[in-house]
Design a protein around this motif. Sequence first.
Motif, PDB file in Angstrom:
ATOM      1  N   ILE A 267      -4.128   0.241   5.842  1.00  0.00           N
ATOM      2  CA  ILE A 267      -3.839   0.300   4.404  1.00  0.00           C
ATOM      3  C   ILE A 267      -4.028   1.723   3.882  1.00  0.00           C
ATOM      4  N   CYS A 268      -5.133   2.366   4.278  1.00  0.00           N
ATOM      5  CA  CYS A 268      -5.390   3.737   3.834  1.00  0.00           C
ATOM      6  C   CYS A 268      -4.281   4.689   4.295  1.00  0.00           C
TER       7      CYS A 268
ATOM      8  N   ASN B  44      -1.188   3.971   5.003  1.00  0.00           N
ATOM      9  CA  ASN B  44       0.087   3.703   4.324  1.00  0.00           C
ATOM     10  C   ASN B  44       0.058   4.152   2.870  1.00  0.00           C
ATOM     11  N   ILE B  45      -1.104   4.106   2.238  1.00  0.00           N
ATOM     12  CA  ILE B  45      -1.209   4.659   0.885  1.00  0.00           C
ATOM     13  C   ILE B  45      -0.907   6.158   0.910  1.00  0.00           C
TER      14      ILE B  45
ATOM     15  N   ALA C  28       0.827  -1.205   0.000  1.00  0.00           N
ATOM     16  CA  ALA C  28       0.000   0.000   0.000  1.00  0.00           C
ATOM     17  C   ALA C  28       0.860   1.253   0.000  1.00  0.00           C
TER      18      ALA C  28
END
Length: 269
Positions: A201-202, A204-205, A29
């Motif tokens: 995940i959000c 790390n994106i 991500a």
Amino acid sequence: MFNISELINDSPIDSILLFVVTFILLVLAAYIGKYIFKRKAANEEASDDEAKIILGAILSLLGLLIGFVLSISINGYNNRQQTEENEAIAIGTAYQRAQLLNNSTDKAEASQLLQQYLEARIEFFKSGVSDENNQWRMISLDKQSQLWSIAVKEANQSPNPIVASVLSSFSDLYLSQQKTMASWRHQIPNATWFLLIFFAICSNILIGYNIRGTKGKNWLIIILPSLTTLALFMIAEIDIPGEGVIHVTPDDLALLQEFLFRDGAWISK
């Protein structure tokens, strides 16, 4: 009919698998955010500022969620530890009360059954959530039934307050075991794990989107995935009853066994 909620709730959570999968997902991500979602545009500065605001908000929410879930798992650990202490107290009391039985044969049999019961409870705490765990639970229930039969026979022969106290102490064995079973489960719902991973995940994106590392310094991008994965792994380890790196061990029960039944201390027939 396919039920998504049942699929989520019935999926087993394995801490090692969670560690590996989460780390891979979060690293991917972060690099996706850096190399795919990064766009050069005329209003880059404004969009970057917006992304930083969103990143700060998501990281704050992720930190709050991790802290909240960690507190739930620690509470579950403390409850399991307390039930282990309560079981040791109940078994010790039952052993003392068993010495008040009038019939010497019943007294010796009750002491032997308590020794076997204590061994079964120690193995129960060591076996985690495996099938073997249920086997030790059934053995301890069988020993409880035999102890109860002895006390009932004594109560029928000579009903008095002393025998009533023996019955009460044997009943406490069952109550303490049921309290252990009530706490011997995962405290964190599977849906919570999916929510945590989604937030991670959000974040790390967006970390990858905002990274400003030059060529050769991209290793900095894996810091947040590594720390987040370690935090989730620790929570999963604490949340597994009787297994993992961090788990409740039957120390009080083992000490009680050493004290009561060492060198054949229990009364033999």
